[in-house]
Design a protein around this motif. Structure first.
Motif, mmCIF file in Angstrom:
data_model
loop_
_atom_site.group_PDB
_atom_site.id
_atom_site.type_symbol
_atom_site.label_atom_id
_atom_site.label_comp_id
_atom_site.label_asym_id
_atom_site.label_seq_id
_atom_site.Cartn_x
_atom_site.Cartn_y
_atom_site.Cartn_z
ATOM 1 N N GLU D 50 0.821 -1.221 0.000
ATOM 2 C CA GLU D 50 0.000 0.000 0.000
ATOM 3 C C GLU D 50 0.851 1.265 0.000
ATOM 4 O O GLU D 50 0.361 2.355 -0.269
ATOM 5 C CB GLU D 50 -0.938 -0.007 1.208
ATOM 6 C CG GLU D 50 -0.210 -0.105 2.535
ATOM 7 C CD GLU D 50 -0.981 0.567 3.643
ATOM 8 O OE1 GLU D 50 -2.224 0.626 3.562
ATOM 9 O OE2 GLU D 50 -0.350 1.104 4.558
ATOM 10 N N ASP D 51 2.149 1.130 0.310
ATOM 11 C CA ASP D 51 3.021 2.305 0.245
ATOM 12 C C ASP D 51 3.717 2.394 -1.107
ATOM 13 O O ASP D 51 4.629 3.191 -1.303
ATOM 14 C CB ASP D 51 4.077 2.238 1.362
ATOM 15 C CG ASP D 51 3.409 2.202 2.741
ATOM 16 O OD1 ASP D 51 2.431 2.960 2.919
ATOM 17 O OD2 ASP D 51 3.817 1.387 3.588
ATOM 18 N N GLY D 52 3.328 1.484 -2.022
ATOM 19 C CA GLY D 52 3.925 1.533 -3.355
ATOM 20 C C GLY D 52 5.250 0.795 -3.442
ATOM 21 O O GLY D 52 5.922 0.836 -4.463
ATOM 22 N N ASP D 53 5.661 0.128 -2.352
ATOM 23 C CA ASP D 53 6.934 -0.612 -2.389
ATOM 24 C C ASP D 53 6.702 -2.010 -2.969
ATOM 25 O O ASP D 53 5.627 -2.610 -2.783
ATOM 26 C CB ASP D 53 7.509 -0.742 -0.963
ATOM 27 C CG ASP D 53 7.692 0.653 -0.313
ATOM 28 O OD1 ASP D 53 8.026 1.600 -1.087
ATOM 29 O OD2 ASP D 53 7.481 0.784 0.895
ATOM 30 N N ARG D 54 7.735 -2.534 -3.631
ATOM 31 C CA ARG D 54 7.624 -3.864 -4.216
ATOM 32 C C ARG D 54 7.450 -4.927 -3.140
ATOM 33 O O ARG D 54 8.084 -4.861 -2.082
ATOM 34 C CB ARG D 54 8.912 -4.230 -4.991
ATOM 35 C CG ARG D 54 9.118 -3.574 -6.310
ATOM 36 C CD ARG D 54 8.202 -4.084 -7.383
ATOM 37 N NE ARG D 54 8.496 -3.411 -8.657
ATOM 38 C CZ ARG D 54 7.605 -3.360 -9.641
ATOM 39 N NH1 ARG D 54 6.428 -3.929 -9.525
ATOM 40 N NH2 ARG D 54 7.903 -2.746 -10.773
ATOM 41 N N ILE D 55 6.639 -5.939 -3.437
ATOM 42 C CA ILE D 55 6.532 -7.123 -2.578
ATOM 43 C C ILE D 55 7.276 -8.250 -3.289
ATOM 44 O O ILE D 55 6.910 -8.617 -4.410
ATOM 45 C CB ILE D 55 5.057 -7.528 -2.370
ATOM 46 C CG1 ILE D 55 4.282 -6.400 -1.672
ATOM 47 C CG2 ILE D 55 4.964 -8.821 -1.575
ATOM 48 C CD1 ILE D 55 2.803 -6.665 -1.573
ATOM 49 N N PRO D 56 8.374 -8.774 -2.688
ATOM 50 C CA PRO D 56 9.152 -9.808 -3.377
ATOM 51 C C PRO D 56 8.290 -11.030 -3.708
ATOM 52 O O PRO D 56 7.374 -11.368 -2.953
ATOM 53 C CB PRO D 56 10.267 -10.167 -2.385
ATOM 54 C CG PRO D 56 9.890 -9.551 -1.081
ATOM 55 C CD PRO D 56 8.913 -8.472 -1.341
ATOM 56 N N MET D 57 8.624 -11.685 -4.832
ATOM 57 C CA MET D 57 7.878 -12.881 -5.228
ATOM 58 C C MET D 57 8.367 -14.088 -4.423
ATOM 59 O O MET D 57 9.533 -14.156 -4.021
ATOM 60 C CB MET D 57 8.093 -13.142 -6.724
ATOM 61 C CG MET D 57 7.576 -12.028 -7.629
ATOM 62 S SD MET D 57 5.766 -12.008 -7.752
ATOM 63 C CE MET D 57 5.515 -13.204 -9.108
ATOM 64 N N ASP D 58 7.472 -15.069 -4.201
ATOM 65 C CA ASP D 58 7.846 -16.264 -3.429
ATOM 66 C C ASP D 58 8.212 -17.439 -4.339
ATOM 67 O O ASP D 58 8.630 -18.490 -3.861
ATOM 68 C CB ASP D 58 6.682 -16.676 -2.511
ATOM 69 C CG ASP D 58 6.614 -15.762 -1.291
ATOM 70 O OD1 ASP D 58 7.523 -14.920 -1.151
ATOM 71 O OD2 ASP D 58 5.663 -15.855 -0.507
#
Lengths: 96, 96, 96, 96, 96, 96, 96
Positions: D50-58
């Motif tokens: 929600e802050d626009g930061d990337r979420i690493p893939m699993d």
């Protein structure tokens, strides 16, 4: 026996419309979907915001309120029929 | 055998309405949609807020509670029929 | 061959109801919608909160759990039929 | 020609069930709704929190995965039929 | 006349499937629901995250992209038929 | 009389398609679902993000915009028919 | 008797369309779905953002507003028929 509503719920005693003809809010039963009136008996501690902190309630015991006609769940406490509803069902507060 | 509810769930023993006529909450079965009463047996550790932190529960083992008539899932634990429900199904807490 | 569930999923081996009559949880198949019982084989690393941080899982391999009767997706791993479900499908943990 | 999935999407080559009878995951086509198996060819850079930061893939290229039978959109790349799906469609990772 | 998409929208020129048979992505029109291909003409400044900050776009003008067959709204700009779609309609980026 | 839209709403004067044949955007009325064109007359102060802070608007008075054909609510202001719509109904901005 | 709306609700007195033909907003009753006009009588303290903080209201008592034709709930206060609606039902503010 006492009843403490949970989270952002409110315990309300319904005020029948006849009482209100003494100059004030007239909500004739026949009116379509007109809100109902009642008195707040007890309020919960409040819901929580997204950080888990309490959100203070905007109504308190003793307030005269208007709420949606079909809001709430009926219970009988100490022989008296009362309503449990969410604060968000309450439209506003009546003051003289 | 013990059962620990997960997240914000609650294990509840249903209190049948007859018991309550000794002065207190009267919820006649015939009444439409009237809430049911019960005793909290065990509570989960709580749900998590958006930051992943625990949200403390508002009910605890031993509380007498009112909950929506159709709430919860039935299980039989040690031969006794109990209910598992979410805390949000609980309307409030009864105290003498 | 091993299987690691993704995010907040859980791999569960179903425990058939007969095994449990030796004093403990009795969930007769005939019962409507009664939850099923099983053993956790493996858990994912957890879902992420809104800041992208991991949310720790509340169940671990070896836990005996109750879950909704229709939860999960069936797979066959090394010739054995197992279930993959979300942690939120699990009602709670059974302990002796 | 190469294809880079966007956000939290994954490019997957489907592994037909016959290959797997050499001891391992048996997912007979006839089985109802059984998940399908495949190999990850490429992954996106990840969704954003929600802050626009990337979420690493699993999951990563080369992983053998299980996914819902009806997941994904079919494309043909360099003459080969592949699937594009969201990471959330993937149930977990298979390892020897 | 130029057109600047708003927020996280993208202006795309559709690339008809025949052009692609010169070795590359083959998406026969007859195929059910197969994604369509196109070239990005212009992109918006990006959507905003929950704090109101811009979220950078993952595609840029000139990218060759795959998108859902029914995505987007048709417009005619300077006599040419183009598509306006959301970035989330784009499956991924094709590179030689 | 002036009209100031609330939150993220926009007041728009519709530009009929004939005007645009002088080389520019051609949106024949007959076309199915083709977006409509208009000029922004006034914009609201903006919606609020989750912290209650204003989110700046991306369109301003005087912009020529494309919007979904069925977007907005019609009003008549000073004898002229105008449209009130949300900013999110606007596809993008046209510039010479 | 006074009425204070709760949260982000607004108390509005409806202005009938005839009054407005003296040069200003003409909203003929026959018009399909045309917004209605009214005067704000009282506003709530505002809704809360996700951190539980108040979000200031954008309309205030005395504002002339346009709102969706079917918005709000009717009440009768001191013999006068008024409307309670959410601020989000209000399209904008009219000024001379």
């Amino acid at each position: 026996m006492a009843f403490t509503p949970l989270h952002d719920r409110v315990l309300v005693r319904r005020i029948e419309s006849e009482e209100k003809t003494k100059g004030g809010l007239i909500i004739p039963d026949t009116a379509k979907e007109k809100p109902a009136e009642g008195e707040v008996i007890a309020v919960g501690a409040g819901a929580r915001d997204e950080d888990g902190d309490r959100i203070p309630m905007d109504v308190k015991a003793g307030d005269r309120v208007l709420f949606g006609k079909w809001s709430g769940t009926e219970i009988v406490l100490n022989g008296e029929e009362l309503l449990i509803m969410k604060e968000s069902d309450i439209l506003g507060i009546l003051t003289d």
